[in-house]
Each structure stands twice: as C-alpha cells, then as structure tokens.
Motif scaffolding. Structure first.
Motif, short mmCIF file in Angstrom:
data_model
loop_
_atom_site.label_atom_id
_atom_site.label_comp_id
_atom_site.label_asym_id
_atom_site.label_seq_id
_atom_site.Cartn_x
_atom_site.Cartn_y
_atom_site.Cartn_z
N ARG A 248 -11.58 -13.03 0.16
CA ARG A 248 -10.21 -13.50 -0.01
C ARG A 248 -9.92 -14.61 1.00
O ARG A 248 -9.47 -14.35 2.11
CB ARG A 248 -9.25 -12.32 0.13
N CYS B 202 -13.77 -4.72 4.13
CA CYS B 202 -12.89 -3.63 3.66
C CYS B 202 -13.31 -2.27 4.25
O CYS B 202 -13.51 -1.30 3.51
CB CYS B 202 -12.87 -3.54 2.14
N ALA C 274 -10.10 -2.35 9.24
CA ALA C 274 -8.72 -2.56 8.78
C ALA C 274 -7.77 -2.75 9.95
O ALA C 274 -8.08 -2.40 11.10
CB ALA C 274 -8.29 -1.36 7.95
N TYR D 217 -6.41 3.17 4.02
CA TYR D 217 -5.30 2.24 3.76
C TYR D 217 -5.56 1.52 2.45
O TYR D 217 -6.56 0.80 2.32
CB TYR D 217 -5.18 1.24 4.90
N PRO D 218 -4.65 1.64 1.48
CA PRO D 218 -4.87 0.98 0.19
C PRO D 218 -4.65 -0.54 0.23
O PRO D 218 -5.12 -1.25 -0.64
CB PRO D 218 -3.85 1.65 -0.73
N PHE D 219 -3.98 -1.03 1.28
CA PHE D 219 -3.66 -2.46 1.32
C PHE D 219 -4.85 -3.30 1.78
O PHE D 219 -5.81 -2.80 2.35
CB PHE D 219 -2.45 -2.73 2.22
N CYS D 220 -4.76 -4.61 1.53
CA CYS D 220 -5.74 -5.58 2.02
C CYS D 220 -5.25 -6.05 3.39
O CYS D 220 -4.10 -6.43 3.53
CB CYS D 220 -5.82 -6.75 1.04
N SER D 221 -6.11 -5.99 4.39
CA SER D 221 -5.67 -6.39 5.74
C SER D 221 -5.55 -7.90 5.91
O SER D 221 -5.06 -8.39 6.92
CB SER D 221 -6.61 -5.81 6.80
N SER E 115 -9.72 -0.65 4.79
CA SER E 115 -8.69 -1.22 3.93
C SER E 115 -9.20 -1.28 2.49
O SER E 115 -10.41 -1.21 2.26
CB SER E 115 -8.24 -2.61 4.41
N ARG E 116 -8.29 -1.40 1.56
CA ARG E 116 -8.57 -1.33 0.13
C ARG E 116 -9.43 -0.09 -0.18
O ARG E 116 -10.35 -0.12 -0.97
CB ARG E 116 -9.28 -2.61 -0.35
N ASP E 117 -9.10 0.99 0.50
CA ASP E 117 -9.83 2.24 0.39
C ASP E 117 -8.78 3.35 0.30
O ASP E 117 -8.02 3.55 1.26
CB ASP E 117 -10.72 2.41 1.63
N ARG F 181 -19.98 -3.14 -2.88
CA ARG F 181 -19.46 -2.31 -1.80
C ARG F 181 -20.63 -1.52 -1.20
O ARG F 181 -21.44 -0.95 -1.94
CB ARG F 181 -18.40 -1.36 -2.36
#
Lengths: 55, 451
Positions: B308, B264, B370, B273-277, B267-269, B333
């Motif tokens: 994931r 992450c 990401a 970018y809030p999405f999961c790549s 991503s997921r940040d 994290r």
C-alpha cells in the motif's frame, strides 16, 4: 481564562503542535514522559520517501 | 527538536506525567508530576562524564534492547534536554549500595541523590494529546516465533541496527552473532577471574590443576580449600568448552545480506487489529533501500498481501526500490517462520501468483509490526475524561479528526489512529489551530464583542 496550552507527548506530533502554537505567541507547556523529547521518530534512522535524516 | 528546546514560548517538562486535570475548555487546572532525575537540570552541562564512569550497565530501551546504557544516562545522544537522568531502579547508590561515583566525578556538582518528585500546577485553556503509539508485540503470533528465533526482529529494532548512531554503528550484524559476542565478553571476564584463582591454588600446592583434579577425583577429600579448587577447575573447563563453541559460531559472522520483510504483523489480522496501520509497507521499503545503500550486495524480499504505497511520491519510491535496491515483492501471507541451519530463519509462505507453497532461508527476518495504542492510554483517557474507540485509540469522528469527545481537548498523531510522519505533522498543525481557536475565544474582550 487561560491563554496557555498543555501538550501531552513530545514526539513528532506533540513537537509540531507546540512549535505552531508557540509561533502564534501562545505559551505552551510540553509534557513528555521520557527523559528526552523526540518519541518514536527519534528512533528512526531516515524517513520515507526522501530518505532524509529523521532528527 | 532543538527548536522546541530553545523556543521562548515553550516550557519543556520532560520526564513528567500529567497526574490530574479538571475544569473545562478555556479553563483547565492541570497537575503535572515532574519525576526526580536526581540530576539538577540547571547545573548539568550534559558533558556525560557521569555516564562514562558509572559502573552499572542496563539494557537500553532507546536501542530496543540491542545495546546497553549506564544507570546514569542520556535517553539518546542528541536528546533534548541534554540533562542526564539517574535510573532509580538500577542505580547502586539509590538502592542502598555503596557507590556515589557520578557525584564524585561531576564537575558541575549537579548530582543530587535526595531530589524528590515535584508537583506543578498549571492553568491552561486547551489540551493537545499527542501521546503516540506502541509497537505491537509480535510474540502474540506464535507461528512467527519472535522470541524463540534470535534472527527475527521487529521493524523498529531493525531501524536501530541500521542507524549510524545505533548499537552496531549501522552495520547490520545479526542478533544471534551480537548475543554470542556479548556472551563471549562475559565469559572471558569470568575466565580471567577463575584463571587467577587457579594460579593461586597451583602456586600454593605446587602442582598443576589438571594433576590435582585427577587425584581429587580418585580420592575426594573434605578439605574446603581442595573442594573449592576442584569446583573452580570444573567450572573453568565447562566455560572453556562453551567459549570455544561460541568463538567457532561467530568466526565467520558477517552482516545480514538476505533480508525478508513480513507485512501486516498484527494489522489486517482479525485475531488482533483488523485495520491497516498505513505506514508499514513504506517503512519496510525504506529499510530495504537503506540496507542496500549500506551494503550494495544486500537483497530483500517483501512478503505482503499487497503493497500500500498511497501518498505523494510513494509509488515511485516503491518501484525505485524494486529496480535499484534489490527488492523483490512477493504477494502472499507468511504462514510460519522456522529456524534452519546456521541460525537462519526459514520463511514458509504461499506465493499466490504461482499458487505454490514455498520455503526460503534468510539471514534476517524483519516483522512489520502493527501500530498499537500506547500503554497507559486508558489511564490518560480517564484523567482527561475523553472517550476511546474500540481498539483503544482516542475517539474522533471523520468530520472533526482532531476533536475528542471533550471540548477543549484535541488529539493528533498516532494517539488517534495509525498514521505516518507527514500525516502526523499535518494533524499536529490542525490540532494547534483548533487549540488556538479556544484560546482566542476565551479572550473576555472578544466574548463581549460577540455578545
């Protein structure tokens, strides 16, 4: 009315779309920005989950 | 890849860009700019003699800057088409300097320095945008010190280090050692040159450089020759010192055997970018397994909020990695990466299972970056007249995942959203089928039958 298709990008997605269309008998123009097709996939050594060679 | 190059129905326009497009579904008029390669595609046999003899070396983009290529090059060894390309930014001849070596050695007579960009007009019924993605630049996350610590690399850079066709032939040497070795090579070349120069002075004046320099320091003269001798001697001493230090540093250079993967990154940040790549968890597991296959002593730690592994066979792959390939999964994290002794990156993290803050040193840290929209996608979207979503990917709706906002233009792969190889392939087939629908609908006979 044109029976041809333009595909922009020669990575794994662009190559697969081009091959599918071409196999249907449709003429495809595949445009790639870089000197060779392959995209990010060509940079990968192996792919998961089978560890097959990417190229 | 080879099939694409060979298929009689595919017109491959590599090293080209879409410049303009107008019209509507069933009838688009497209202008494509075919950039000048300065190599005749019909004549080039792809033998590679030009690249062998080219005197100019350039940082290799395909190997993520970890290797070098020549100014006349193949993008990568098995690239299709195999036609070589001259890099107009670095070629000596094209920048007005004296060279022309590639033209002299090319037996097919394929090198053409006068080649110009060509505009090609196409008539098409449908368009598929499969422009892919770019790797998120982790330098934006200051606490991971991607640019400052040499032994912190991105997942795609590590992929090139792992590759048998990569710059290290698949041996995972650390970038700090690779950079030191490259510097040694340059310095040794310079040392040989200054050594020759000093030998000439010594012969001319009949004494050693050290003797001369001692005297010169005591009583400097204005003599240009002697000034030069003193300067070259001083530079040579400094260089020898640096060389000794570098040689000492790489003396016990070994391949990286303790790897850390940080998930992450970007991503997921909510800062980026809030999405999961989507693919990065599996990508890290795969890289750790391959590294362990190359060198069985290799152990890896994967730091993630959660792993994931969603997909056919993915969870089993993750467990197998843990059991057989020396992977430890740490839930947490990573807060910071600092540089410890021996150029080892030290990872500072909280292990949320034990609720404790820990530090651990590794040989190499790999950032699972990401999936970011590709550079130039805004310009392409404007050319195609399609909408982008909030992050800059081509906008689609869940009920029609390959349809863009423009009828007759479709999207597949990471141009629309982050996804892995199997999903990209599935979307590509879907987009091909949607494009074919447009093509067959635009058949005038069929339209009449419908009416």
């Amino acid at each position: 009315m044109s029976k041809e298709v333009l595909v922009i990008g020669g990575g794994i997605a662009g190559m697969q779309a081009s091959l599918d269309l071409a196999d249907m008998g449709i003429r495809v123009h595949l445009v790639e920005k870089l000197p060779s097709i392959g995209g990010k996939m060509a940079q990968l050594d192996k792919t998961f989950p089978t560890n097959d060679c990417a190229i | 890849m080879l099939d694409v190059g060979r298929h009689p129905n595919i017109d491959l326009l590599a090293y080209s860009e879409v410049q303009h497009i107008e019209g509507q579904a069933g009838n688009f008029k497209v202008t494509v700019r075919k950039k000048a390669r300065y190599v005749d595609e019909d004549k080039c046999t792809g033998c590679g003699l030009c690249s062998e003899k080219c005197p100019t070396t350039v940082v290799d983009a395909f190997n993520e800057g970890l290797g070098m290529r020549r100014a006349v090059y193949a993008y990568f060894a098995q690239g299709i088409p195999s036609t070589r390309t001259i890099d107009p930014d670095h070629c000596r001849q094209l920048n007005g300097k004296k060279c022309g070596i590639c033209q002299k050695v090319c037996q097919a007579g394929a090198i053409d320095y006068t080649q110009q960009d060509r505009l090609i007009e196409l008539q098409v019924g449908a368009v598929i945008a499969a422009v892919g993605y770019d790797v998120f630049d982790p330098a934006q996350i200051a606490e991971y010190r991607y640019r400052e610590i040499e032994n912190v690399v991105t997942a795609i850079e590590f992929e090139r280090l792992l590759s048998a066709s990569g710059p290290t032939s698949g041996h995972v040497y650390r970038p700090s050692d690779l950079n030191a070795k490259a510097e040694i090579q340059v310095l040794e070349k310079q040392a040989a040159k200054s050594g020759r120069m000093l030998a000439r002075f010594e012969k001319k004046y009949g004494r050693t450089s050290a003797d001369f320099f001692m005297q010169y320091q005591a009583a400097p003269t204005d003599d240009a020759d002697q000034e030069k001798w003193a300067r070259v001697y001083q530079e040579d001493l400094a260089r020898k010192e640096r060389l000794a230090a570098l040689n000492d540093a790489v003396k016990d250079a070994a391949t990286a055997k303790r790897l850390a993967f940080i998930q992450c990154v970007g991503s997921r940040d909510f800062r980026f970018y809030p999405f999961c790549s989507g693919y990065c968890c599996m990508h890290s597991i795969k890289e750790a397994i391959i590294a362990n296959e190359h060198e069985p002593q290799t152990v890896s730690t994967i730091f993630g909020m959660d792993i994931r592994a969603v997909g056919k066979g993915f969870e089993e792959y993750k467990i197998r990695g843990g059991n057989k390939s020396g992977i430890t999964y740490v839930r947490g994290r990573v807060a910071e990466i600092i540089e410890g002794p021996g150029r080892n990156p030290v990872v500072v993290y909280e292990d949320t299972r034990t609720r404790s803050v820990k530090q651990e040193a590794f040989d190499l840290v790999i950032l699972a970056t990401a999936c970011a929209p590709t550079r130039g996608i805004a310009e392409l979207a404007a050319t195609l007249n399609v909408a982008l979503d909030d992050y800059g990917f081509i906008k689609t709706v869940p009920s029609a995942p390959v349809d863009t906002s423009m009828r007759g233009i479709f999207v597949c792969g990471c141009a629309g959203a982050p996804m892995d190889v199997p999903e990209s392939v599935a979307q590509a087939s879907s987009a091909a089928e949607r494009a074919a629908e447009i093509i067959f609908q635009s058949d005038p006979v069929k339209e009449k039958a419908v009416a």
